[in-house]
Design a protein around this motif. Structure first.
Motif, PDB file in Angstrom:
ATOM      1  N   GLY A 113       0.796  -1.227   0.000  1.00  0.00           N
ATOM      2  CA  GLY A 113       0.000   0.000   0.000  1.00  0.00           C
ATOM      3  C   GLY A 113       0.822   1.267   0.000  1.00  0.00           C
ATOM      4  N   VAL A 114       2.144   1.153  -0.222  1.00  0.00           N
ATOM      5  CA  VAL A 114       2.986   2.344  -0.185  1.00  0.00           C
ATOM      6  C   VAL A 114       2.576   3.326  -1.286  1.00  0.00           C
ATOM      7  CG1 VAL A 114       5.363   3.197  -0.397  1.00  0.00           C
ATOM      8  CG2 VAL A 114       4.886   1.081   0.860  1.00  0.00           C
ATOM      9  N   ILE A 115       2.204   2.816  -2.454  1.00  0.00           N
ATOM     10  CA  ILE A 115       1.809   3.725  -3.538  1.00  0.00           C
ATOM     11  C   ILE A 115       0.323   4.099  -3.427  1.00  0.00           C
ATOM     12  CG2 ILE A 115       3.562   2.802  -5.118  1.00  0.00           C
ATOM     13  CD1 ILE A 115       1.177   1.435  -6.628  1.00  0.00           C
ATOM     14  N   GLY A 116      -0.310   3.686  -2.354  1.00  0.00           N
ATOM     15  CA  GLY A 116      -1.747   3.939  -2.205  1.00  0.00           C
ATOM     16  C   GLY A 116      -2.542   2.830  -2.860  1.00  0.00           C
ATOM     17  N   ASP A 117      -3.797   3.115  -3.182  1.00  0.00           N
ATOM     18  CA  ASP A 117      -4.617   2.111  -3.864  1.00  0.00           C
ATOM     19  C   ASP A 117      -4.210   2.038  -5.329  1.00  0.00           C
ATOM     20  OD1 ASP A 117      -5.950   1.668  -1.545  1.00  0.00           O
ATOM     21  OD2 ASP A 117      -7.591   3.078  -2.009  1.00  0.00           O
ATOM     22  N   LEU A 118      -4.129   0.827  -5.837  1.00  0.00           N
ATOM     23  CA  LEU A 118      -3.718   0.636  -7.228  1.00  0.00           C
ATOM     24  C   LEU A 118      -4.793   1.197  -8.156  1.00  0.00           C
ATOM     25  CD1 LEU A 118      -1.564  -0.551  -9.094  1.00  0.00           C
ATOM     26  CD2 LEU A 118      -2.765  -2.752  -8.978  1.00  0.00           C
ATOM     27  N   LYS A 119      -4.380   2.107  -9.089  1.00  0.00           N
ATOM     28  CA  LYS A 119      -5.355   2.769  -9.960  1.00  0.00           C
ATOM     29  C   LYS A 119      -5.274   2.294 -11.408  1.00  0.00           C
ATOM     30  CE  LYS A 119      -7.915   5.524  -8.014  1.00  0.00           C
ATOM     31  NZ  LYS A 119      -9.152   4.884  -7.476  1.00  0.00           N
ATOM     32  N   ARG A 120      -4.056   2.078 -11.865  1.00  0.00           N
ATOM     33  CA  ARG A 120      -3.899   1.597 -13.251  1.00  0.00           C
ATOM     34  C   ARG A 120      -2.488   1.070 -13.449  1.00  0.00           C
ATOM     35  NH1 ARG A 120      -1.489   5.486 -16.909  1.00  0.00           N
ATOM     36  NH2 ARG A 120      -1.026   7.444 -15.831  1.00  0.00           N
ATOM     37  N   LEU A 121      -2.297   0.367 -14.587  1.00  0.00           N
ATOM     38  CA  LEU A 121      -0.975  -0.183 -14.881  1.00  0.00           C
ATOM     39  C   LEU A 121      -0.566   0.108 -16.317  1.00  0.00           C
ATOM     40  CD1 LEU A 121      -2.621  -2.741 -13.199  1.00  0.00           C
ATOM     41  CD2 LEU A 121      -0.258  -3.509 -13.157  1.00  0.00           C
ATOM     42  N   ASP A 122       0.746   0.332 -16.490  1.00  0.00           N
ATOM     43  CA  ASP A 122       1.341   0.323 -17.827  1.00  0.00           C
ATOM     44  C   ASP A 122       2.215  -0.924 -17.919  1.00  0.00           C
ATOM     45  OD1 ASP A 122       0.238   2.633 -18.744  1.00  0.00           O
ATOM     46  OD2 ASP A 122       2.094   3.839 -18.644  1.00  0.00           O
ATOM     47  N   VAL A 123       2.059  -1.677 -18.959  1.00  0.00           N
ATOM     48  CA  VAL A 123       2.900  -2.858 -19.151  1.00  0.00           C
ATOM     49  C   VAL A 123       3.392  -2.841 -20.588  1.00  0.00           C
ATOM     50  CG1 VAL A 123       2.959  -5.370 -19.168  1.00  0.00           C
ATOM     51  CG2 VAL A 123       1.524  -4.184 -17.503  1.00  0.00           C
ATOM     52  N   TRP A 124       4.697  -2.946 -20.784  1.00  0.00           N
ATOM     53  CA  TRP A 124       5.178  -2.951 -22.168  1.00  0.00           C
ATOM     54  C   TRP A 124       6.336  -3.928 -22.345  1.00  0.00           C
ATOM     55  CZ3 TRP A 124       6.295   0.840 -18.660  1.00  0.00           C
ATOM     56  CH2 TRP A 124       7.638   1.174 -18.471  1.00  0.00           C
ATOM     57  N   ALA A 125       6.557  -4.276 -23.599  1.00  0.00           N
ATOM     58  CA  ALA A 125       7.651  -5.193 -23.936  1.00  0.00           C
ATOM     59  C   ALA A 125       8.052  -4.946 -25.374  1.00  0.00           C
ATOM     60  CB  ALA A 125       7.194  -6.636 -23.778  1.00  0.00           C
ATOM     61  N   ALA A 126       9.247  -5.412 -25.729  1.00  0.00           N
ATOM     62  CA  ALA A 126       9.692  -5.295 -27.117  1.00  0.00           C
ATOM     63  C   ALA A 126       8.802  -6.166 -27.993  1.00  0.00           C
ATOM     64  CB  ALA A 126      11.145  -5.750 -27.243  1.00  0.00           C
ATOM     65  N   THR A 134      15.164  -0.067 -20.754  1.00  0.00           N
ATOM     66  CA  THR A 134      15.096  -1.525 -20.775  1.00  0.00           C
ATOM     67  C   THR A 134      14.058  -1.951 -21.816  1.00  0.00           C
ATOM     68  OG1 THR A 134      13.494  -1.335 -19.004  1.00  0.00           O
ATOM     69  CG2 THR A 134      15.733  -1.894 -18.355  1.00  0.00           C
ATOM     70  N   GLY A 135      14.105  -3.229 -22.199  1.00  0.00           N
ATOM     71  CA  GLY A 135      13.196  -3.728 -23.238  1.00  0.00           C
ATOM     72  C   GLY A 135      11.762  -3.777 -22.776  1.00  0.00           C
ATOM     73  N   ASP A 136      11.564  -3.971 -21.479  1.00  0.00           N
ATOM     74  CA  ASP A 136      10.193  -4.102 -20.995  1.00  0.00           C
ATOM     75  C   ASP A 136      10.000  -3.243 -19.755  1.00  0.00           C
ATOM     76  OD1 ASP A 136      11.347  -5.367 -18.831  1.00  0.00           O
ATOM     77  OD2 ASP A 136      10.689  -7.366 -19.401  1.00  0.00           O
ATOM     78  N   GLY A 137       8.810  -3.290 -19.211  1.00  0.00           N
ATOM     79  CA  GLY A 137       8.567  -2.550 -17.981  1.00  0.00           C
ATOM     80  C   GLY A 137       7.163  -2.760 -17.479  1.00  0.00           C
ATOM     81  N   THR A 138       7.021  -2.603 -16.162  1.00  0.00           N
ATOM     82  CA  THR A 138       5.695  -2.649 -15.552  1.00  0.00           C
ATOM     83  C   THR A 138       5.606  -1.452 -14.618  1.00  0.00           C
ATOM     84  OG1 THR A 138       5.881  -5.049 -15.524  1.00  0.00           O
ATOM     85  CG2 THR A 138       4.082  -4.089 -14.234  1.00  0.00           C
ATOM     86  N   THR A 139       4.579  -0.628 -14.798  1.00  0.00           N
ATOM     87  CA  THR A 139       4.404   0.516 -13.910  1.00  0.00           C
ATOM     88  C   THR A 139       3.074   0.378 -13.186  1.00  0.00           C
ATOM     89  OG1 THR A 139       5.570   1.869 -15.530  1.00  0.00           O
ATOM     90  CG2 THR A 139       4.433   3.029 -13.749  1.00  0.00           C
ATOM     91  N   PHE A 140       3.124   0.483 -11.850  1.00  0.00           N
ATOM     92  CA  PHE A 140       1.916   0.472 -11.024  1.00  0.00           C
ATOM     93  C   PHE A 140       1.634   1.916 -10.617  1.00  0.00           C
ATOM     94  CE2 PHE A 140       4.149  -3.539 -10.426  1.00  0.00           C
ATOM     95  CZ  PHE A 140       3.143  -4.505 -10.540  1.00  0.00           C
ATOM     96  N   LEU A 162     -10.166  -1.738 -12.850  1.00  0.00           N
ATOM     97  CA  LEU A 162      -8.743  -1.432 -12.951  1.00  0.00           C
ATOM     98  C   LEU A 162      -8.314  -1.474 -14.414  1.00  0.00           C
ATOM     99  CD1 LEU A 162      -6.151  -1.009 -11.205  1.00  0.00           C
ATOM    100  CD2 LEU A 162      -5.778  -3.462 -11.431  1.00  0.00           C
ATOM    101  N   PRO A 163      -7.758  -0.365 -14.953  1.00  0.00           N
ATOM    102  CA  PRO A 163      -7.305  -0.412 -16.343  1.00  0.00           C
ATOM    103  C   PRO A 163      -5.833  -0.816 -16.456  1.00  0.00           C
ATOM    104  CG  PRO A 163      -7.701   1.873 -15.612  1.00  0.00           C
ATOM    105  CD  PRO A 163      -7.687   0.991 -14.397  1.00  0.00           C
ATOM    106  N   MET A 164      -5.539  -1.579 -17.479  1.00  0.00           N
ATOM    107  CA  MET A 164      -4.139  -1.895 -17.812  1.00  0.00           C
ATOM    108  C   MET A 164      -3.913  -1.469 -19.252  1.00  0.00           C
ATOM    109  SD  MET A 164      -2.157  -5.581 -18.128  1.00  0.00           S
ATOM    110  CE  MET A 164      -1.964  -5.952 -16.405  1.00  0.00           C
ATOM    111  N   HIS A 165      -2.789  -0.826 -19.487  1.00  0.00           N
ATOM    112  CA  HIS A 165      -2.417  -0.439 -20.841  1.00  0.00           C
ATOM    113  C   HIS A 165      -1.219  -1.300 -21.226  1.00  0.00           C
ATOM    114  CE1 HIS A 165      -1.666   3.175 -23.785  1.00  0.00           C
ATOM    115  NE2 HIS A 165      -1.905   2.035 -24.391  1.00  0.00           N
ATOM    116  N   PHE A 166      -1.425  -2.160 -22.217  1.00  0.00           N
ATOM    117  CA  PHE A 166      -0.391  -3.130 -22.608  1.00  0.00           C
ATOM    118  C   PHE A 166       0.068  -2.756 -24.013  1.00  0.00           C
ATOM    119  CE2 PHE A 166       0.254  -7.810 -24.048  1.00  0.00           C
ATOM    120  CZ  PHE A 166       1.591  -7.786 -23.663  1.00  0.00           C
TER     121      PHE A 166
END
Lengths: 828, 441
Positions: B186-199, B325-331, B304-308
């Motif tokens: 819970g350090v970032i608070g309530d999870l609101k959305r995610l970005d997920v990417w890869a090559a 980096t080639g990929d990443g996950t952002t909360f 919860l939205p995820m942008h992939f």
């Protein structure tokens, strides 16, 4: 468009640049302009409209200055000197003006000038003159001659050949709306750079046709672009780029002009090009793309097409698209890779209608796997049946794949939790199963079905069958299908009574289908009543099931009911009786063949042909007697199919005796039957009739011989080729002779040559010679090569067929053909 | 049918031992650890299937573990088998058994565990066969080639109680774990959305047919995939990554890594229906034909939205951290964001990255050696670091995204019924046809 003033003598400068786009490259300011001379002033196309487009296209590059001459016949030797390239938008085809007569000095000046490193460019019909000047025609690359033709103007996709050329280097295929020439007479030495497959629906050939060429002759260059029928086609950016680049190459041997930035790689239609990523926007365009697709080719249309098709899935449009795609599967001109794409798409949009064309691919080793893919995904019993049928005759790898596909169809796994299904125990209790089958939990429901299917017992099946009434339609269907797969006869009474009580037509169709699989005579009354329902689907299902119910007893029951049925149902039932091929129905069908109702008669005669075997030839002959003349063609087929079935000799005496007394309307029917029997005795009948004074009789005898395809007949056919009084029959005999040789698995080269050589002498036209060449290609003999060469020498029009035959013979002889002569052959 | 040497009784007995082990002192064994090797009879016999680049990389990791006895190598390509055998020879001073056909290798009763690092099209058939043969399975990501194959794997693993660890390996990386702790704690608070990417996949690849190399069993290499003309690039790792015959492409092959991190952080069973829409790009020529780019918006059931998306669009969307980096996950949470990739971690508040994380976290199971963790699970039949359920969850996102961009249709997916709710006709594409006798579902 303002035409510029004429510059004497005969030449005017084209001053279009000011009114047109800025130069595309800066080349003009650095390199001296190339000088182009456009020949025009006569043309069976609208030269007054098209010439300015050509001039504009060239000038807009900033690379050319352009002059135009409108008096081609009046050109004099000195005129060529300033020009790097001559562009012809001129011809005299169909013109009242005579072909220009250049004196020898002008001709020599032209050739000398071009051969000193310059070029000639032909646009569309720009080479339709100077036909008798081979050096000009060689530079022109090709012309409209000897059968060149075209279909209607339509959108199509032009692709580039594997020939390397600076003109086409790095270019993608493109779309253009144009008139596409077919069978252009290509000059020796010309390289084809582009092709297009004109569509049959626009009266096109449906074959790849070469439509752009280049050549190098004696230091000069020729470039010919046969696209550009009118201003609209010439406005296509790809046409313009090819004209610009081709003209630059003809002038210099190099290309610096870049292709158009709005290259029409996707969207068809000149003038409405939207950019490089545009792709087929309609089903028709996608079909064109698929037709042209080959392994490792441009996939853009397929990628977009997949979306187009996915969008229609489950709609009537999707069904239409599926039918259009499936039609490509039987087309030999469509590549295997394109067909594979079609199969993948039919996984999503295919329906029952596509099962047949897909099933036809199951025999093709290259495409069987793809067809299985599609059939696996198509719902309904027809696809499963096609897979099962194919499995029986296929090699082990395909068999295994089909087994996996069927397994996935029946148990679309992943959906069943095996541990849940285990809960039903080793011999699942029908009560527990029923409870789970009524449950709304899909996992339980699946598990119950899996338990029932995998730990099946007849007792449980009978119990479930008697409790079908309260179950949902899909549960009913699933249970029924499992029972049908087991060919469970114990459940039959329960299923019959449930079927009779079923009100929903969709569910009724399932009952009908299942009864076809497990039913016997007891199912016949129910199935017959279904014939009178209004839903065509139900009726079709009933017909299909009546065909399948087991036993002669069932046939007899159908026959017994035949007369009691309303007349409109009788043809369907007669068809069913034919399909059952049970001799028990022969008497009844022969009787029905005398019905007053034309429909019933037709169906009955067809059924007779299916059921009858040779032993009944006499019975059929008796039935034919007195038949209405309209029915004779049907009887002909039925008699032939009976004569060609089983012990084929048995029917011949009856045919022979009928023939001895037959009237003129019966002779063709009997001869066709003799051809279908095809045995020695039957062929004697045909041979005799080949001597008949009546041309019609001889024709039928020949056709029947063609059906027999028996090498025994070769001498008779040869005699007819050389000696028949009718030229039409001589040609027909030649075709049959060729067909017989081609079909002969154990072809004797000596014998083949003995009939083909005299036939070649007797041949009356190129078509005849092509037929002979087709057969010669199968003759493993050095002498055959000589005969081919002789035929080719006598008739240059058959050169392609001759070279194919030569190549085949070399293959048969296991010899390497001698290299082709390196220098181009003179045109005469 | 063969059974593992570790019987059910040993399993039950071992359970307490395992629980004790984790409660008191979690094993920390790294490659080359000096812990005395167990006697051979107690080591876990591992079969390595697929000995290409990734297979040999895994081999190096397992060879260094005292718990592991590399007992067999299996590959239809002699070149790869030989390179792998050199590693075994270097580690043990002797060679192990070598197989061309995995079915023959799986029939060996002494094998306890298999490590699968073949091209993706083989995963399903091999996992199912290995589970049936009673082996524990470590399988490289992505999971398998169709949604139904995934589900069949899940069912087989669940119903047999087999040990299965998904080879994403990042759950043993400290920075990834830190990100997940910050989210779950819970350090970032309530999870609101995610970005997920890869090559994305590469384009290109040779299409000219070449003779099959003499040391390659091309039929076995092709296996359940479509039989194609052999080309130079087709039989390389790139061919197996980018050709749709063998893979979904990097939308799954690389997407698996950041998606697994997302799933780990979201701590959701994703059982509610979710919707996906978007677009992508595919190469129009060349051998490779899987997505080079994609941009997919996902709305999970709880809102919860995820942008992939792939690296192409990433340069447009990811403006809050370096794209190093080639990929990443952002909360993204109500209080800020944390973004993580292999080897790097960024946060809207850099102080968060200094928060000490207790060794025995209440939020996640963390073991620093992903491969030792698999051997532990094999020995004690405990749950693995990345379960088959998580594998099915993350891989489904790749499959559905791919379906969305291929068909251009938005999709509503119902994980509970494991069906596409809309458009229904697309359910026909849940499975993939296969060649040959191998069962892939």
């Amino acid at each position: 468009m303002n035409l510029p003033r004429l510059v004497r003598p005969f030449v005017y400068s084209a001053l279009f640049a000011a009114s047109c786009c800025a130069p595309l490259s800066g080349a003009g300011s650095e390199a001296p302009l190339l000088r182009a001379l456009v020949l025009t002033g006569d043309n069976n196309h609208k030269w007054k409209e098209t010439t300015p487009v050509i001039v504009d296209a060239l000038k807009s590059t900033g690379r050319f200055s352009v002059d135009v001459v409108e008096d081609v016949p009046g050109m004099k030797p000195g005129i060529f000197a300033p020009y790097d390239v001559i562009v012809s938008n001129y011809n005299t085809y169909g013109s009242k003006r005579a072909e220009p007569v250049w004196d020898e000095a002008t001709k020599t000046a032209f050739l000398d000038h071009i051969r000193a490193g310059r070029g000639l460019v032909i646009v569309h019909a720009g080479s339709s003159f100077f036909y008798d000047w081979p050096e000009f025609q060689a530079l022109a690359c090709g012309t409209w001659k000897d059968g060149t033709n075209h279909g209607k103007i339509h959108d199509n996709r032009v692709t580039f050949t594997a020939e390397k050329s600076p003109v086409t280097d790095g270019l993608e295929p493109f779309w253009i709306r144009d008139e596409f020439w077919q069978k252009i007479k290509v000059a020796p030495g010309a390289k084809a750079l582009a092709e297009v497959t004109p569509l049959a629906e626009f009266k096109g050939s449906g074959q790849p046709e070469q439509i752009m060429f280049s050549t190098e002759v004696g230091g000069g260059r020729g470039f010919a672009l046969f696209l550009g029928h009118d201003v609209a086609a010439m406005s296509n950016p790809a046409f313009q780029s090819l004209l610009q680049r081709g003209t630059e190459w003809a002038a210099t041997g190099k290309v610096t002009i870049p292709p158009a930035s709005n290259w029409p790689s996707g969207q068809p239609g000149a003038g409405e090009v939207t950019g490089a990523t545009a792709a087929p926007a309609t089903l028709e365009q996608l079909i064109v793309f698929i037709r042209n697709y080959k392994y490792a080719g441009d996939r853009s249309g397929l990628i977009e097409g997949e979306k187009l098709l996915a969008h229609t899935a489950g709609t009537p449009e999707g069904a239409k698209a599926a039918a259009a795609l499936a039609a490509l599967l039987g087309d030999p001109a469509v590549s295997d890779d394109a067909k594979e794409f079609v199969c993948t798409q039919l996984r999503l949009i295919g329906g029952e209608a596509e099962v047949r064309p897909l099933a036809a691919l199951l025999k093709d080793p290259k495409l069987a796997a793809s067809a299985v893919e599609a059939l696996e995904a198509i719902p309904g019993p027809a696809a499963a049946r096609a897979l099962r049928v194919a499995s029986a005759g296929s090699e082990s790898g395909l068999k295994a794949q089909i087994a996996q596909a069927l397994k996935r169809r029946e148990n679309p796994l992943g959906l069943v939790k095996p541990n849940l299904s285990a809960a039903f125990g080793e011999s699942p209790d029908a009560g527990l199963l029923l409870a789970a089958l009524r449950s709304s939990d899909p996992d339980k429901w699946n598990a119950a079905l899996l338990a029932f299917g995998s730990r099946y017992s007849s007792k449980t099946a009978a119990r479930l069958a008697s409790s079908l009434k309260g179950l949902s339609p899909e549960t009913k269907e699933a249970v029924l299908r499992i029972i049908a797969d087991r060919r469970e006869t114990k459940a039959l009474p329960a299923i019959l009574s449930a079927a009779a009580a079923e009100g929903d037509p969709a569910a009724a169709a399932v009952f009908i289908e299942v009864l076809g699989g497990i039913g016997d005579a007891s199912a016949v009354p129910f199935l017959l009543t279904q014939l009178s329902t209004s839903d065509p689907k139900v009726r079709d299902a009933a017909v299909a099931s009546l065909e399948r119910v087991r036993g002669t007893e069932a046939t007899v029951k159908i026959v017994d009911t035949l007369d009691l049925l309303p007349p409109e149902s009788q043809p369907a039932v007669l068809t069913v009786l034919g399909l059952r091929r049970d001799p028990a129905a022969l008497t009844a069908t022969l009787a029905a063949a005398k019905s007053r109702d034309k429909e019933i008669r037709g169906a009955a005669i067809r059924a007779v042909g299916k059921i009858a075997v040779v032993s009944q030839v006499a019975g059929i002959l008796a039935a034919i007697e007195g038949a209405p003349a309209d029915d004779l063609p049907l009887w002909e087929k039925s008699l032939a199919s009976a004569a060609g079935a089983g012990d084929r000799n048995a029917g011949v005496p009856a045919i022979a005796s009928a023939l001895s007394t037959a009237g003129p309307e019966m002779v063709p029917i009997l001869l066709t039957a003799a051809g279908a029997a095809g045995t020695g005795d039957a062929l004697v009948l045909l041979r005799e009739k080949l001597q008949s004074p009546d041309e019609q009789v001889r024709r039928v005898a020949l056709s029947a011989m063609g059906r027999a395809l028996n090498p025994v007949l070769l001498d008779d056919l040869q005699e007819a080729v050389s000696g028949d009084a009718s030229p039409v029959l001589r040609k027909l005999a030649l075709r049959k002779l060729s067909d017989t040789l081609i079909a002969d698995e154990a072809l004797d080269p000596g014998r083949a040559l003995a009939v083909l050589e005299p036939s070649a002498t007797a041949a009356s036209d190129s078509d005849d010679r092509r037929a002979i060449l087709a057969a010669l290609g199968r003759v493993k003999s050095e002498k055959a090569l000589e005969v081919v060469a002789r035929i080719e020498a006598a008739d240059p029009a058959v050169a392609p067929e001759a070279s194919a035959a030569t190549a085949n013979i070399y293959k048969l002889l296991k010899k390497i053909p001698p290299p082709k002569p390196a220098s181009p052959q003179p045109n005469h | 049918m063969t059974k593992s040497r570790f019987s059910r009784r040993q399993f039950l007995g071992g359970l307490t031992k395992a629980m004790l082990a984790t409660a008191i002192a979690p094993r920390v064994l790294s490659s080359g650890a000096s812990a005395a090797a167990r006697p051979a009879s107690e080591r876990i016999n591992v079969l390595s299937i697929g000995t290409g680049n990734q297979g040999r990389d895994l081999l190096s990791n397992f060879l260094g573990l005292p718990d592991c006895q590399l007992a067999g190598l299996c590959d239809p390509y002699g070149k790869n088998r030989n390179l792998a055998m050199q590693k075994v020879q270097a580690a043990y001073g002797s060679e192990c058994k070598s197989y061309v056909d995995f079915e023959e290798a799986l029939a060996e009763p002494s094998i306890d565990a298999v490590v699968i690092a073949t091209p993706d099209h083989w995963h399903s058939a091999m996992i199912l066969a290995a589970v049936r043969a009673g082996k524990a399975v470590y399988c490289e990501k992505p999971l398998a080639l169709s949604l139904n194959q995934n589900r069949a794997i899940q069912n087989a693993v669940r119903s047999s109680g087999a040990v299965f660890q998904y080879g994403t390996m990042q759950r043993s990386m400290p920075n990834i774990r830190l990100a997940v702790e910050l989210v779950r704690g819970g350090v970032i608070g309530d999870l609101k959305r995610l970005d997920v990417w890869a090559a994305g996949s590469a384009s290109g690849g040779s299409t000219a047919e070449i003779p099959v190399p003499p040391d390659l069993d091309y039929n076995l290499y092709t296996g359940p995939a479509n039989m194609r003309p052999c080309t130079a690039d087709r039989i390389t790792n790139k061919g197996s990554w980018y050709c749709s015959d063998y893979a979904l492409g990097f939308i799954a092959g690389w997407g698996a890594h950041p998606l697994d991190v997302a799933i780990w952080g979201m701590d959701s069973d994703l059982s509610g229906p979710y919707e996906l829409r978007g677009s992508g790009k595919f190469p129009v020529s060349g051998l490779y034909d899987t997505a080079t780019d994609w941009d997919v918006e996902i709305a999970f059931a709880d809102g919860l939205p995820m942008h992939f998306f792939s690296r192409g669009p990433a340069s447009k969307y990811v403006d809050y951290r370096p794209l190093d980096t080639g990929d990443g996950t952002t909360f993204f949470g109500t209080k800020g964001w944390v973004s993580v990739s292999r080897g790097v971690i960024y946060a809207s508040n850099p102080d968060w990255l200094k928060i000490p994380i207790p060794k025995a976290s209440e939020h996640v199971v963390y073991k620093p050696n992903y491969y030792q963790a698999f051997l532990d699970s094999t020995r004690y039949r405990t749950s693995t670091l990345t379960s088959v359920d998580d594998a099915v969850r993350s891989d489904a996102i790749s499959h559905l995204s791919n379906l969305v961009i291929r068909t251009g249709e938005p999709i509503v997916w119902d994980p509970k019924t494991y069906q596409i709710r809309s458009p229904k006709p697309l359910n026909r594409l849940m499975d993939l046809p296969t060649r040959g006798p191998w069962a892939t579902t």
